[in-house]
Design an enzyme around this catalytic site. Sequence first.
Site, PDB file in Angstrom:
ATOM      1  N   CYS A 131      28.322  21.005  70.419  1.00 33.60           N
ATOM      2  CA  CYS A 131      28.235  20.924  71.748  1.00 33.60           C
ATOM      3  C   CYS A 131      29.695  21.223  72.341  1.00 33.60           C
ATOM      4  O   CYS A 131      30.596  20.392  72.235  1.00 33.60           O
ATOM      5  CB  CYS A 131      28.026  19.444  72.332  1.00 33.60           C
ATOM      6  SG  CYS A 131      28.188  19.125  74.119  1.00 33.60           S
ATOM      7  N   CYS A 134      31.004  19.315  75.184  1.00 37.75           N
ATOM      8  CA  CYS A 134      31.667  17.728  74.663  1.00 37.75           C
ATOM      9  C   CYS A 134      32.857  17.772  74.147  1.00 37.75           C
ATOM     10  O   CYS A 134      33.608  16.990  74.369  1.00 37.75           O
ATOM     11  CB  CYS A 134      30.578  17.372  73.689  1.00 37.75           C
ATOM     12  SG  CYS A 134      28.763  17.307  74.190  1.00 37.75           S
ATOM     13  N   ASP A 135      33.122  18.701  73.096  1.00 34.12           N
ATOM     14  CA  ASP A 135      34.264  18.802  72.441  1.00 34.12           C
ATOM     15  C   ASP A 135      35.278  19.681  72.732  1.00 34.12           C
ATOM     16  O   ASP A 135      36.373  19.668  71.996  1.00 34.12           O
ATOM     17  CB  ASP A 135      33.616  18.752  70.828  1.00 34.12           C
ATOM     18  CG  ASP A 135      32.920  17.561  70.378  1.00 34.12           C
ATOM     19  OD1 ASP A 135      33.132  16.325  70.995  1.00 34.12           O
ATOM     20  OD2 ASP A 135      32.042  17.709  69.778  1.00 34.12           O
TER      21      ASP A 135
END
Length: 306
Positions: A131, A134-135
Amino acid sequence: MYDTIIIGGGPAGLNAALYALRGGMKTLLIEKLFCGGQAATTYEVENYIGFPEPISGPELVMNMEEHVKRFGAQIVDDEVISLELEGDIKTVVCSKEKYSAKTVILCTGATPRTLGLENEDSLRGNGVSYCATCDGAFYRQKIVAVVGGGDTALEDALFLANFTNQVYLIHRRDSFRGAKILADKVLSNEKIVPVYDSIIESINTDDGGVVKSLSLKNIKTDETTTINVNGLFVAIGTKAENGLFKDKIKCDESGYIITDETMKTSIDGVFAAGDIRKKPLRQIITAAADGAVAATSAIDYVLKHS
């Protein structure tokens, strides 16, 4: 007793809930994590009709959830353990409670595929991610790689190029499979380096277990090379989240539920919508459309069997 229970809170599940509630159905939506599904991890959405300016995935699904709640949606955060789908009354067993309904709409979606490399799982969240939104922020001014050639891989590469020093985009073919508009953006971005005809053979770490490089193999020439990276983002597709029902409902060879145009599955009173369904296109808009059709079919089923 509910008229319908919806399992999964992505765009398909949320829109199914909206249509069911507007149809006067007593409705329960069960989501084990957070509403939004994969859409909630999408950096930017520019192909959802009605939003001429790009909108972030989290903002879009937040709007969807608020819209559903305006109609009095009952949303339960719980994990479904088992399903009893045969018969007039369906039973959904969760970790905290058991529920009954006349119909069930399955919107369990799909999860990212992995590369199957030896240390991939142990490095998940520690140099390997599925992701980018997300990261990605953890890799500011660093060098990363994205593997894949579809829309998600192209979108991830463009997103990461906003704040990393360089992005290698690794694809096993000699051209990208994603939308031309995305491919053109990728190829015109000086921070993104396409690596065609290549697969990752290993993820290499330093003595401290930190990702330092990738060993690549060109599948046409058999040549092996090494590129230095700080992180790897895997975007090679998804697999069906069908563990609850794969032995109960007719699915295709990849595990996706087979439905007709009304979203009816092989079991009466059970419908499916979104990415879990066998379909040619998995997008936010097609998931939402599936949810509307599934809810409408569930309403029709309840009315005919009351």
